[in-house]
Scaffold this motif. Structure first.
Motif, mmCIF file in Angstrom:
data_model
loop_
_atom_site.group_PDB
_atom_site.id
_atom_site.type_symbol
_atom_site.label_atom_id
_atom_site.label_comp_id
_atom_site.label_asym_id
_atom_site.label_seq_id
_atom_site.Cartn_x
_atom_site.Cartn_y
_atom_site.Cartn_z
ATOM 1 N N ARG A 186 0.835 -1.202 0.000
ATOM 2 C CA ARG A 186 0.000 0.000 0.000
ATOM 3 C C ARG A 186 0.867 1.248 0.000
ATOM 4 O O ARG A 186 1.912 1.297 0.662
ATOM 5 C CB ARG A 186 -0.935 -0.008 1.217
ATOM 6 N N ASP A 187 0.455 2.242 -0.742
ATOM 7 C CA ASP A 187 1.225 3.468 -0.915
ATOM 8 C C ASP A 187 1.328 4.225 0.406
ATOM 9 O O ASP A 187 0.309 4.554 1.037
ATOM 10 C CB ASP A 187 0.561 4.336 -1.979
ATOM 11 N N MET A 188 2.543 4.545 0.826
ATOM 12 C CA MET A 188 2.757 5.233 2.095
ATOM 13 C C MET A 188 2.224 6.664 2.062
ATOM 14 O O MET A 188 1.699 7.160 3.068
ATOM 15 C CB MET A 188 4.253 5.231 2.447
ATOM 16 N N VAL A 189 2.357 7.349 0.940
ATOM 17 C CA VAL A 189 1.851 8.725 0.845
ATOM 18 C C VAL A 189 0.351 8.746 1.114
ATOM 19 O O VAL A 189 -0.148 9.547 1.919
ATOM 20 C CB VAL A 189 2.165 9.323 -0.541
ATOM 21 N N SER A 190 -0.373 7.875 0.460
ATOM 22 C CA SER A 190 -1.829 7.849 0.618
ATOM 23 C C SER A 190 -2.224 7.519 2.054
ATOM 24 O O SER A 190 -3.121 8.145 2.628
ATOM 25 C CB SER A 190 -2.446 6.822 -0.339
ATOM 26 N N ARG A 191 -1.533 6.571 2.658
ATOM 27 C CA ARG A 191 -1.893 6.168 4.021
ATOM 28 C C ARG A 191 -1.534 7.244 5.038
ATOM 29 O O ARG A 191 -2.256 7.458 6.012
ATOM 30 C CB ARG A 191 -1.226 4.836 4.377
ATOM 31 N N LEU A 192 -0.444 7.948 4.822
ATOM 32 C CA LEU A 192 -0.077 9.038 5.727
ATOM 33 C C LEU A 192 -1.070 10.198 5.622
ATOM 34 O O LEU A 192 -1.432 10.817 6.635
ATOM 35 C CB LEU A 192 1.335 9.531 5.420
ATOM 36 N N LEU A 193 -1.514 10.500 4.408
ATOM 37 C CA LEU A 193 -2.480 11.581 4.222
ATOM 38 C C LEU A 193 -3.809 11.251 4.898
ATOM 39 O O LEU A 193 -4.388 12.084 5.602
ATOM 40 C CB LEU A 193 -2.693 11.847 2.727
ATOM 41 N N TYR A 194 -4.285 10.039 4.694
ATOM 42 C CA TYR A 194 -5.524 9.635 5.350
ATOM 43 C C TYR A 194 -5.326 9.479 6.857
ATOM 44 O O TYR A 194 -6.269 9.681 7.642
ATOM 45 C CB TYR A 194 -6.050 8.334 4.751
#
Length: 303
Positions: free
Chosen positions: A90-98
């Motif tokens: 899973r993409d770290m950028v997306s998970r950090l933003l959410y």
């Protein structure tokens, strides 16, 4: 305080004093750390609000061909996943933003619940008969005698591990601080002349409690709420890390740390990046809280 002057037809004359908002900002901006904290906090808040627009992928979307892919600046990284991927691809950028969304949601809900009930109970304690005041404060002392995280863990264990139950537990743990603070402020205000004047004018007890006295006690409560926000984010991350808070695949920063702890030696980014987000957010809120305290407390204002 700075002196304000205005030019009139008779020459320079003292201008009317600045409004409360302008006076607050004048005091707040003198603390550079607080201004930096406000900017960082506002940036994270904006990111949390528009996270679906910024995230390149869904927080639970998996790319099985890119498990534990490193960030773009490390060998093997690519711009498809600038901060790499986690053990499930899973993409770290997306998970950090959410994750920012969940952390700020937790902070807002917890502080709102703790502040509301803590202030109401504190005002009641400040006006209650001595026996009722003593009973309320002894109960608060019992809650405060336990380490906050341990108390939250016990409550979550009773209620069951989930994000909602974790927020309720953290709110219960934070509430006594608001009760004690509000009660102390009420006791110092209730003996003043304006309260006596309200009683003589025929105001009812509830009106005196919540419309006459409480508005004059808000400054320390606002500061406590700001500082409690960072405590709520930290405690929620700790509960998530221990598996008692948000449950996978929820992209909450503490839960992300728990999912990735076994890969810390060969995939540093899956642990370091959520940890940095928690660190920066909590530090920014604490800096902002210090600035609020300096700006709202008349004893700390610079002349």
């Amino acid at each position: 305080m700075a002196e304000y002057t205005a030019e009139t037809e008779h020459g320079l004359q003292p201008a009317p004093p600045p409004g409360p908002v302008r006076e607050f900002w004048h005091s707040f901006k003198e603390n550079r750390g607080a201004v930096i904290g406000l900017v960082v906090f506002s940036t994270f808040l904006l990111i949390a609000i528009i996270a679906p627009l910024l995230a390149p992928y869904g927080p639970a979307q998996q790319f099985r061909d890119h498990l534990l892919q490193p960030p773009v600046w490390q060998d093997g990284g690519s711009w498809q996943f600038p901060l790499g991927t986690d053990p499930l691809g899973r993409d770290m950028v997306s998970r950090l933003l959410y994750g920012a969304r969940f952390s700020f949601f937790i902070g807002v809900v917890v502080v709102a619940i703790a502040t509301f009930f803590g202030v109401v109970i504190g005002v009641i304690a400040g006006f209650a008969p001595r026996w009722a005041d003593t009973l309320i404060m002894r109960v608060m002392d019992i809650v405060l005698s336990f380490p906050s995280l341990l108390m939250a863990l016990v409550l979550v264990a009773i209620l069951g591990p989930s994000l909602i139950n974790a927020m309720i537990a953290i709110a219960v743990v934070l509430q006594p601080h608001f009760v004690r603070l509000t009660r102390a402020a009420v006791l110092s205000e209730r003996a003043k002349d304006y309260v006596t004047a309200a009683r003589v004018a025929g105001s009812g007890q509830l009106r005196i409690m919540f419309k006459t006295v409480l508005p004059n006690c808000l400054s320390p409560i606002i500061v406590q709420a700001a500082l409690s926000f960072s405590t709520a984010v930290l405690d929620a991350a700790a509960l998530g890390f221990l598996g008692m808070g948000a449950q996978p695949p929820t992209p909450e920063w503490g839960t992300m740390l728990a999912e990735a702890r076994e890969f810390i030696l060969r995939a540093w980014w899956v642990v370091t990046l959520p940890g940095l987000c928690i660190l920066v957010t909590v530090l920014a809120i604490n800096l902002m809280g210090d600035g609020l305290r300096d700006a709202l407390d008349p004893k700390l204002k610079r002349s």
